[in-house]
Scaffold this active site. Structure first.
Site, short mmCIF file in Angstrom:
data_model
loop_
_atom_site.label_atom_id
_atom_site.label_comp_id
_atom_site.label_asym_id
_atom_site.label_seq_id
_atom_site.Cartn_x
_atom_site.Cartn_y
_atom_site.Cartn_z
N VAL A 11 7.64 2.67 0.24
CA VAL A 11 8.20 3.44 1.28
C VAL A 11 7.54 4.78 1.42
O VAL A 11 6.76 5.02 2.72
CB VAL A 11 9.70 3.38 1.32
N PHE A 158 12.31 0.21 8.27
CA PHE A 158 12.35 -1.41 8.24
C PHE A 158 10.95 -1.98 8.10
O PHE A 158 11.08 -3.26 8.31
CB PHE A 158 12.86 -1.65 9.87
N LYS A 160 8.07 -3.95 6.38
CA LYS A 160 8.10 -5.17 5.28
C LYS A 160 6.84 -4.73 4.42
O LYS A 160 5.74 -4.50 4.74
CB LYS A 160 7.67 -6.46 6.09
N GLU A 161 6.97 -5.13 3.01
CA GLU A 161 5.78 -4.94 2.37
C GLU A 161 4.87 -6.05 2.58
O GLU A 161 5.38 -7.45 2.83
CB GLU A 161 6.25 -5.17 1.03
N PHE A 258 12.28 -16.29 10.31
CA PHE A 258 13.16 -16.16 9.04
C PHE A 258 14.03 -17.30 8.82
O PHE A 258 14.98 -17.51 8.10
CB PHE A 258 14.02 -14.99 9.05
N GLY A 262 12.96 -21.85 0.92
CA GLY A 262 11.85 -21.68 -0.27
C GLY A 262 12.75 -21.46 -1.42
O GLY A 262 14.05 -21.78 -1.41
N CYS A 269 14.62 -5.31 -2.13
CA CYS A 269 15.46 -4.88 -0.85
C CYS A 269 16.80 -5.87 -0.64
O CYS A 269 17.88 -5.69 -1.07
CB CYS A 269 14.87 -4.62 0.26
N ARG A 337 9.60 -7.33 -8.25
CA ARG A 337 10.99 -7.06 -8.44
C ARG A 337 11.82 -8.35 -7.77
O ARG A 337 11.84 -8.70 -6.82
CB ARG A 337 11.46 -5.75 -7.80
#
Ligand SMILES: NC(=O)c1ccc[n+]([C@@H]2O[C@H](COP(=O)([O-])OP(=O)(O)OC[C@H]3O[C@@H](n4cnc5c(N)ncnc54)[C@H](O)[C@@H]3O)[C@@H](O)[C@H]2O)c1
Length: 450
Positions: A11, A158, A160-161, A258, A262, A269, A337
């Site tokens: 971030v 907010f 997103k990676e 969304f 999966g 996060c 992570r």
């Protein structure tokens, strides 16, 4: 504007680069000297599409520099962003570990020193995801350090990676929590270049802004656990979750976003933020049965691929070789992570399996995590530079992260390389009917066995 950004992670570094790119003078401050040295030498410590070029461009233009020294950037800055980590703590409640936030706040207090700054001339904006009440506590710490007149705003992030630059530069909305409207105006001016597309700039109290971030992540995590539970039901009942997904998604009240099944959500996060909201509620005397269920469903889902592998190979599993495609917790990042891939790897290694793994960006992170965690398994773990290399002689492939590299593979070649044509597709990337036509034994999530 002169800006300091504390924390040069996913971030902080993205924020610093994007703010420099829009013409501000930015100093990135991080406690990690290796990270700072790498950044000042032209490197970037994380993989995020487009970031390397943006950091380089702004560093060369003299708008972006990095230091470990708070006193190098804080005294001059009008705006100081806090973007340090708030990982899950080891406590029983598993709430956020706030030690990095307090260290950053105390570092700011020390760098500003005991002084009375003119109203509006210095703003600390908390970008990290922090529990409700953190803004007030940062004010207390600054006051205790003798800094008077510094405003503290809450400005949750907010992004997103994997799409962080785009998200920062074209946010759906900017949320700021302030005590004084003048502070919001300074932030509005800063974000103006990114809000040209009429997306809203929302001003609220710090408490509402802090909670908004947790509510957003909790909602997204809920959608994922919801569709995963439906997918597992589909597997049991012989329904196809892809049809069910379309069937519900066309209802405008539900939508499609969304709702992709999966192997569970991971990352830095959702898991910790869902647990923090549970802890926050508990401290406020409230139970959070819905959030507890979201977390529980997700933890169970992370074992779904291993369960399918175990069921397929039954007593023959030990000694088999499984290839894994995709290790990052999602595509277009190197972040592992809480990645579902790690849960699968641990479980298969425990079952005596040999692994051949591939990821376009996350191999190094997995290698260092696994060599710390399970040095005894090094001989059964092959890190492969190429996707097809991972398949050589493997008894099956498990696809965990849906990088675009894996979407349209050469199935003929895959069948030749695999010792047996078995695929466990954790992201429903391939078409079950086509897979069986091509001679694969194909398992997906919620689409039955072919
Ligand atoms: N990663 C995401 O996609 C994302 C998205 C939105 C919000 N957030 C939130 O933003 C915050 C940061 O997340 P991240 O993923 O960027 O973390 P990160 O672990 O990638 O980066 C944190 C950085 O802060 C540095 N740091 C720690 N303590 C410091 C201190 N006292 N002074 C200066 N630097 C210090 C670390 O060395 C590290 O470089 C978290 O609260 C997270 O929940 C993350």
């Amino acid at each position: 504007m002169k800006i300091a950004v504390i924390g040069a992670g996913y971030v902080g570094l993205v924020s610093a680069a994007c703010l420099a790119d829009s013409g501000n003078d930015v100093v990135g401050i991080d406690v990690d000297p290796k990270r700072v040295e790498l950044l000042n030498g032209g490197g970037v410590p994380i993989y995020e599409p487009g970031l390397q070029e943006m950091v380089e461009r702004n560093r060369e233009a003299g708008r972006l520099q990095f230091t470990t020294d708070y006193s190098a950037g804080i005294p001059q800055a009008r705006l100081i962003f806090i973007a340090v980590g708030t990982p899950e703590s080891k406590s029983e409640l598993r709430e956020a570990d706030m030690s990095y936030i307090w260290a950053a706040a105390d570092g700011i207090g020390k760098a500003i020193g005991s002084s009375h700054v003119a109203p509006g001339s210095k703003i600390v904006a908390i970008k990290s995801t922090v529990p409700v009440g953190t803004n007030a506590k940062v004010v207390e710490r600054l006051t205790a350090a003798g800094c008077q007149g510094v405003d503290v705003a809450s400005n949750p992030e907010f992004l997103k990676e994997g799409a962080a630059l785009d998200d920062f530069q074209k946010p759906d909305r900017v949320v700021v929590g302030v005590r004084r409207p003048e502070v919001a105006e300074v932030l509005r001016e800063l974000y103006a270049p990114f809000l040209r597309t009429e997306h809203p700039f929302l001003v609220m109290s710090p408490e509402s802004a802090e909670l908004t971030k947790y509510a957003a992540n909790a909602m997204l995590a809920t959608k994922i656990s919801f569709i995963n539970q439906i997918a597992n039901l589909c597997d049991r009942l012989g329904a196809d979750v892809n049809d069910v997904r379309k069937g519900i998604g066309h209802d405008a009240r539900i939508g499609f976003k969304f709702l992709f099944p999966g192997p569970g959500y991971g990352g830095s996060c959702f898991p910790k933020d869902v647990r923090e909201i549970i802890a926050t509620a508990r401290k406020a005397g409230l139970d959070s049965p819905l959030m507890r269920a979201v977390d529980e469903v997700n933890e169970a889902q992370k074992h779904i691929l291993a369960a399918k592998v175990r069921e397929h190979f039954a007593t023959e599993l030990a000694g088999k070789t499984i290839a894994i495609w995709g290790l990052a917790f999602k595509p277009r990042t190197d972040d592992v992570r809480e990645a579902p891939s790690l849960v699968l790897m641990r479980e298969l290694l425990d079952a005596g399996v040999h692994l051949r793994v591939h990821d376009p960006e996350a191999l190094d992170n997995v290698r260092s995590q696994m060599s710390r965690e399970r040095p005894q398994d090094a001989g059964r773990l092959a890190y492969c530079d190429r996707p097809y290399g991972a398949l050589e002689g493997a008894d099956a492939l498990a696809l965990v992260t849906e990088w675009s590299d894996y979407r349209n593979p050469d199935f003929e070649l895959m069948r030749r390389l695999l010792a047996s044509p078995v695929i466990f597709d954790g992201r429903n990337v391939y078409e079950p009917a086509k897979m069986s036509e091509m001679g694969f034994t194909y398992y997906a999530i919620g689409r039955g066995k072919r």
